[in-house]
Motif scaffolding. Sequence first.
Motif, PDB file in Angstrom:
ATOM      1  N   GLU A 240      65.433  31.820   0.771  1.00 14.39           N
ATOM      2  CA  GLU A 240      64.251  31.275   0.095  1.00 14.39           C
ATOM      3  C   GLU A 240      63.623  30.150   0.906  1.00 14.39           C
ATOM      4  OE1 GLU A 240      65.330  30.018  -3.834  1.00 14.39           O
ATOM      5  OE2 GLU A 240      65.684  32.065  -4.526  1.00 14.39           O
ATOM      6  N   LEU A 241      64.449  29.238   1.381  1.00 13.93           N
ATOM      7  CA  LEU A 241      63.935  28.119   2.168  1.00 13.93           C
ATOM      8  C   LEU A 241      63.307  28.606   3.469  1.00 13.93           C
ATOM      9  CD1 LEU A 241      66.809  25.559   1.568  1.00 13.93           C
ATOM     10  CD2 LEU A 241      64.462  25.382   0.724  1.00 13.93           C
ATOM     11  N   THR A 242      63.932  29.584   4.091  1.00 14.13           N
ATOM     12  CA  THR A 242      63.408  30.129   5.346  1.00 14.13           C
ATOM     13  C   THR A 242      62.054  30.798   5.115  1.00 14.13           C
ATOM     14  OG1 THR A 242      65.664  30.442   6.162  1.00 14.13           O
ATOM     15  CG2 THR A 242      63.929  31.655   7.287  1.00 14.13           C
ATOM     16  N   ARG A 243      61.927  31.568   4.025  1.00 15.30           N
ATOM     17  CA  ARG A 243      60.643  32.223   3.699  1.00 15.30           C
ATOM     18  C   ARG A 243      59.524  31.207   3.479  1.00 15.30           C
ATOM     19  NH1 ARG A 243      63.691  35.880   0.556  1.00 15.30           N
ATOM     20  NH2 ARG A 243      63.240  34.684  -1.324  1.00 15.30           N
ATOM     21  N   GLU A 244      59.878  30.027   3.019  1.00 17.93           N
ATOM     22  CA  GLU A 244      58.895  28.982   2.780  1.00 17.93           C
ATOM     23  C   GLU A 244      58.567  28.186   4.042  1.00 17.93           C
ATOM     24  OE1 GLU A 244      60.001  26.601  -0.583  1.00 17.93           O
ATOM     25  OE2 GLU A 244      60.177  28.353  -1.888  1.00 17.93           O
ATOM     26  N   GLY A 245      59.112  28.625   5.175  1.00 17.72           N
ATOM     27  CA  GLY A 245      58.802  27.977   6.445  1.00 17.72           C
ATOM     28  C   GLY A 245      59.711  26.817   6.797  1.00 17.72           C
TER      29      GLY A 245
ATOM     30  N   ARG B 228      60.392  20.844  -2.401  1.00 19.96           N
ATOM     31  CA  ARG B 228      60.834  22.218  -2.129  1.00 19.96           C
ATOM     32  C   ARG B 228      61.724  22.349  -0.885  1.00 19.96           C
ATOM     33  NH1 ARG B 228      57.910  24.888   1.770  1.00 19.96           N
ATOM     34  NH2 ARG B 228      56.175  23.726   2.608  1.00 19.96           N
TER      35      ARG B 228
ATOM     36  N   ARG C 104      67.528  23.489  -2.272  1.00 21.83           N
ATOM     37  CA  ARG C 104      67.885  24.307  -3.434  1.00 21.83           C
ATOM     38  C   ARG C 104      69.252  23.869  -3.916  1.00 21.83           C
ATOM     39  NH1 ARG C 104      63.484  25.390  -2.543  1.00 21.83           N
ATOM     40  NH2 ARG C 104      62.367  27.353  -2.551  1.00 21.83           N
TER      41      ARG C 104
END
Length: 94
Positions: free
Chosen positions: A14-19, A69, A72
């Motif tokens: 999730e964190l990676t997808r958010e850049g 953000r 997590r």
Amino acid sequence: MNEVKELVKKAIEELTREGLKPDIILVGPKFLEYWGDISEDCELKVYEIEELGYDAVVADSAYLGQIKRASRRISVEPFLEEREVWREIEKLEI
């Protein structure tokens, strides 16, 4: 506990997808008990923090504390509660 490993992987994704680039995980001692051998599962720097108890926080250290953000939080308590409920159900089924 495979569920815990999957939660950590999901948080990283999730964190990676958010850049973001998650590079640390802050873990409570009780979380460590259920995670197992961290070294074979994780490329993040691991910091044990007593106050986290059953929780862990996966984060991008460059942005931690700056943007909401950037991390997590994960807890193993729901899994423990579910396991206990199933034990009680099994006791009832005689």
